[in-house]
Design a protein around this motif. Structure first.
Motif, PDB file in Angstrom:
ATOM      1  N   LEU A  64       0.969  -1.088  -0.104  1.00  0.00           N
ATOM      2  CA  LEU A  64      -0.103  -0.040   0.155  1.00  0.00           C
ATOM      3  C   LEU A  64       0.954   1.244  -0.250  1.00  0.00           C
ATOM      4  O   LEU A  64       0.654   2.142  -0.682  1.00  0.00           O
ATOM      5  CB  LEU A  64      -0.939   0.032   1.140  1.00  0.00           C
ATOM      6  N   TYR A  65       1.802   1.004   0.680  1.00  0.00           N
ATOM      7  CA  TYR A  65       2.923   2.359   0.876  1.00  0.00           C
ATOM      8  C   TYR A  65       3.495   2.665  -0.552  1.00  0.00           C
ATOM      9  O   TYR A  65       3.687   3.603  -0.850  1.00  0.00           O
ATOM     10  CB  TYR A  65       3.819   2.175   1.938  1.00  0.00           C
ATOM     11  N   LEU A  66       4.004   1.591  -1.042  1.00  0.00           N
ATOM     12  CA  LEU A  66       4.712   1.482  -2.307  1.00  0.00           C
ATOM     13  C   LEU A  66       3.602   2.183  -3.399  1.00  0.00           C
ATOM     14  O   LEU A  66       4.076   3.029  -4.265  1.00  0.00           O
ATOM     15  CB  LEU A  66       5.134   0.273  -2.753  1.00  0.00           C
ATOM     16  N   LEU A  67       2.450   1.878  -3.262  1.00  0.00           N
ATOM     17  CA  LEU A  67       1.453   2.360  -4.234  1.00  0.00           C
ATOM     18  C   LEU A  67       1.187   3.762  -4.169  1.00  0.00           C
ATOM     19  O   LEU A  67       0.773   4.692  -4.911  1.00  0.00           O
ATOM     20  CB  LEU A  67       0.160   1.517  -4.231  1.00  0.00           C
ATOM     21  N   PHE A  68       1.316   4.012  -2.739  1.00  0.00           N
ATOM     22  CA  PHE A  68       1.144   5.628  -2.388  1.00  0.00           C
ATOM     23  C   PHE A  68       2.319   6.517  -2.820  1.00  0.00           C
ATOM     24  O   PHE A  68       2.249   7.613  -3.561  1.00  0.00           O
ATOM     25  CB  PHE A  68       1.073   5.829  -0.839  1.00  0.00           C
ATOM     26  N   LYS A  69       3.531   6.014  -2.927  1.00  0.00           N
ATOM     27  CA  LYS A  69       4.715   6.621  -3.442  1.00  0.00           C
ATOM     28  C   LYS A  69       4.346   6.600  -4.967  1.00  0.00           C
ATOM     29  O   LYS A  69       4.959   7.572  -5.474  1.00  0.00           O
ATOM     30  CB  LYS A  69       6.013   5.799  -3.256  1.00  0.00           C
ATOM     31  N   ILE A  70       3.901   5.575  -5.813  1.00  0.00           N
ATOM     32  CA  ILE A  70       3.953   5.819  -7.123  1.00  0.00           C
ATOM     33  C   ILE A  70       2.888   6.731  -7.479  1.00  0.00           C
ATOM     34  O   ILE A  70       2.981   7.718  -8.512  1.00  0.00           O
ATOM     35  CB  ILE A  70       3.540   4.367  -7.609  1.00  0.00           C
ATOM     36  N   GLN A 101       0.817   9.266  -5.613  1.00  0.00           N
ATOM     37  CA  GLN A 101       0.632  10.407  -4.871  1.00  0.00           C
ATOM     38  C   GLN A 101       2.242  11.328  -4.882  1.00  0.00           C
ATOM     39  O   GLN A 101       2.089  12.366  -5.020  1.00  0.00           O
ATOM     40  CB  GLN A 101       0.535  10.207  -3.201  1.00  0.00           C
ATOM     41  N   GLU A 102       3.346  10.391  -4.928  1.00  0.00           N
ATOM     42  CA  GLU A 102       4.450  11.188  -4.751  1.00  0.00           C
ATOM     43  C   GLU A 102       5.035  11.312  -6.385  1.00  0.00           C
ATOM     44  O   GLU A 102       6.422  11.534  -6.500  1.00  0.00           O
ATOM     45  CB  GLU A 102       5.417  10.445  -4.060  1.00  0.00           C
ATOM     46  N   ASN A 103       4.411  10.469  -7.281  1.00  0.00           N
ATOM     47  CA  ASN A 103       5.027  10.485  -8.614  1.00  0.00           C
ATOM     48  C   ASN A 103       6.259   9.710  -8.592  1.00  0.00           C
ATOM     49  O   ASN A 103       7.352  10.086  -9.421  1.00  0.00           O
ATOM     50  CB  ASN A 103       5.177  11.632  -9.365  1.00  0.00           C
ATOM     51  N   ASN A 104       6.586   8.785  -7.545  1.00  0.00           N
ATOM     52  CA  ASN A 104       8.030   8.175  -7.460  1.00  0.00           C
ATOM     53  C   ASN A 104       7.949   6.713  -8.008  1.00  0.00           C
ATOM     54  O   ASN A 104       8.089   5.874  -7.207  1.00  0.00           O
ATOM     55  CB  ASN A 104       8.135   8.080  -6.013  1.00  0.00           C
ATOM     56  N   GLY A 105       7.732   6.612  -9.261  1.00  0.00           N
ATOM     57  CA  GLY A 105       7.605   5.093  -9.759  1.00  0.00           C
ATOM     58  C   GLY A 105       8.937   4.740 -10.229  1.00  0.00           C
ATOM     59  O   GLY A 105       8.965   4.386 -11.722  1.00  0.00           O
ATOM     60  N   ASN A 106       9.894   4.522  -9.855  1.00  0.00           N
ATOM     61  CA  ASN A 106      11.252   4.160 -10.243  1.00  0.00           C
ATOM     62  C   ASN A 106      10.979   2.638 -10.287  1.00  0.00           C
ATOM     63  O   ASN A 106      10.354   1.985  -9.846  1.00  0.00           O
ATOM     64  CB  ASN A 106      12.359   4.648  -9.609  1.00  0.00           C
ATOM     65  N   LEU A 107      12.067   2.052 -11.100  1.00  0.00           N
ATOM     66  CA  LEU A 107      12.201   0.601 -11.095  1.00  0.00           C
ATOM     67  C   LEU A 107      12.450  -0.102  -9.898  1.00  0.00           C
ATOM     68  O   LEU A 107      11.846  -1.240  -9.730  1.00  0.00           O
ATOM     69  CB  LEU A 107      13.379   0.287 -12.020  1.00  0.00           C
ATOM     70  N   LYS A 125      -7.483  13.959  -0.579  1.00  0.00           N
ATOM     71  CA  LYS A 125      -6.246  14.596  -1.014  1.00  0.00           C
ATOM     72  C   LYS A 125      -5.249  14.368  -0.200  1.00  0.00           C
ATOM     73  O   LYS A 125      -3.901  14.113  -0.602  1.00  0.00           O
ATOM     74  CB  LYS A 125      -6.498  15.681  -1.670  1.00  0.00           C
ATOM     75  N   GLU A 126      -5.130  14.482   0.873  1.00  0.00           N
ATOM     76  CA  GLU A 126      -4.114  14.530   1.870  1.00  0.00           C
ATOM     77  C   GLU A 126      -3.887  13.278   2.621  1.00  0.00           C
ATOM     78  O   GLU A 126      -2.879  12.998   3.258  1.00  0.00           O
ATOM     79  CB  GLU A 126      -4.300  15.644   3.112  1.00  0.00           C
ATOM     80  N   LEU A 127      -4.955  12.152   2.879  1.00  0.00           N
ATOM     81  CA  LEU A 127      -5.005  11.285   3.622  1.00  0.00           C
ATOM     82  C   LEU A 127      -5.345   9.917   2.813  1.00  0.00           C
ATOM     83  O   LEU A 127      -6.028   8.995   3.327  1.00  0.00           O
ATOM     84  CB  LEU A 127      -5.924  11.205   4.821  1.00  0.00           C
ATOM     85  N   PRO A 128      -4.795   9.728   1.513  1.00  0.00           N
ATOM     86  CA  PRO A 128      -5.065   8.596   0.884  1.00  0.00           C
ATOM     87  C   PRO A 128      -4.442   7.401   1.525  1.00  0.00           C
ATOM     88  O   PRO A 128      -5.054   6.186   1.399  1.00  0.00           O
ATOM     89  CB  PRO A 128      -4.693   8.822  -0.634  1.00  0.00           C
ATOM     90  N   LEU A 129      -3.235   7.292   1.927  1.00  0.00           N
ATOM     91  CA  LEU A 129      -2.544   6.422   2.424  1.00  0.00           C
ATOM     92  C   LEU A 129      -3.276   5.795   3.651  1.00  0.00           C
ATOM     93  O   LEU A 129      -3.479   4.363   3.954  1.00  0.00           O
ATOM     94  CB  LEU A 129      -0.998   6.364   2.680  1.00  0.00           C
TER      95      LEU A 129
END
Length: 323
Positions: free
Chosen positions: A82-88, A90-96, A256-260
């Motif tokens: 769930l946290y990794l999906l949040f980073k992908i 919400q934070e646009n942090n979808g690295n390999l 918007k602020e609390l999706p995770l």
């Protein structure tokens, strides 16, 4: 709860960040032991779960890694996913690296043979896809996510083809039971034990997992809702449901602020149907209370800025009158 309320989102994110690599190592070890279990490993499993008997020997083949219970890996992999999906999203942090870890966690959950954590990860994916379309308005991450989902599905299919036939049938039966007309799952859990239900219940902790050490056969391990109902009665269950409902409503209002936080609370609300994630340590119950503390402490920035502006304006007016 008080730690989560004071430190807000900092400690919650820190827990998952520091868990990424150690959890990945445990996943690799677990997958290796799953396909190539050494003799000492199987002997340790049988000794730790001997009370189950021979009829449930396939339960011993769940992926456990270095732990005595498959719940440790399944639930931590689920929440960290769930946290990794949040980073992908919400934070646009979808690295390999993130996609590789996410695929590893999903495969691990598959071999842990836990339906609820996998279902919650899929539900979270839908929630974050909606979040991204609603607030980001781009199709880049959406397309990458779909491609990654197909890629992970292909890896899972390849891995399942290497599994023993009996184990594969067991995995399929676990997931079929959740998708073939099991709409009475909650009522089935409630009627599983012959207990009477009261306003105040039998007493908190009376049917906990350690209760079997004092009175064999009195623990309730298959549903947190039933356990709360028996121990703390209708009043206690109502308070828990109210707490979870208020958290979910607040997270939806400030989506918007609390999706995770929303996805984590829903994760526990769903898994409480078939397990005891709030009262057993192998399901990482502390994360639930960190999340609730975070939700309780959250205050929207725009409201705080309005209050600050209001008091600043009043102070300036008062200074003008004094002058």
């Amino acid at each position: 709860y008080f730690i989560g309320k004071k430190l807000k989102g900092e400690c919650l994110h820190s827990v998952f960040e520091k868990a990424l690599i150690p959890l990945a190592i445990c996943c690799v070890l677990g997958i290796y032991f799953f396909f190539n279990p050494p003799g000492w490993y199987l002997a340790q499993l049988y000794n730790s779960e001997m009370f189950w008997g021979n009829d449930l020997s396939l339960e011993l083949l769940r992926l456990r890694s270095i732990f005595s219970s498959p719940y440790v890996m399944a639930y931590m992999c689920g929440m960290t996913s769930l946290y990794l999906l949040f980073k992908i999203f919400q934070e646009n942090n979808g690295n390999l690296k993130i996609y590789a870890l996410l695929g590893l966690y999903v495969i691990t959950m598959m071999f842990c043979m836990m339906r609820a954590p996998l279902g919650c990860v899929f539900l979270t994916l839908m929630i974050f896809l909606f979040y991204y379309c609603r607030y980001k308005g781009s199709v880049k991450i959406f397309l990458i996510s779909l491609i990654s989902f197909v890629f992970v599905a292909g890896i899972v299919k390849f891995a399942l083809q290497s599994v023993n036939v009996d184990v594969l049938d067991f995995i399929i039966s676990k997931f079929e039971s959740a998708t073939t007309g099991r709409s009475d799952l909650i009522s089935e859990r409630v009627s599983m034990w012959n207990y009477s239900y009261h306003i105040l219940g039998d007493g908190a902790g009376r049917h906990a997992i350690l209760a079997d050490n004092y009175n064999i056969g009195t623990s309730i391990r298959d549903s947190e809702y039933v356990k709360i109902l028996v121990e703390q009665g209708y009043l206690g269950l109502s308070l828990y449901i109210a707490l979870i409902s208020i958290c979910i409503i607040k997270c939806i209002v400030y989506f918007k602020e609390l999706p995770l936080e929303l996805c984590l609370v829903i994760f526990f609300a769903i898994t409480m149907i078939g397990a005891n994630p709030l009262s057993t340590a192998d399901k990482h119950c502390f994360i639930f209370w960190l999340t609730v503390g975070r939700v309780a402490a959250f205050k929207p920035i725009h409201s705080a800025s309005k209050i600050k502006t209001h008091f600043t304006l009043r102070k300036n007016i008062n200074n003008m009158w004094i002058r």
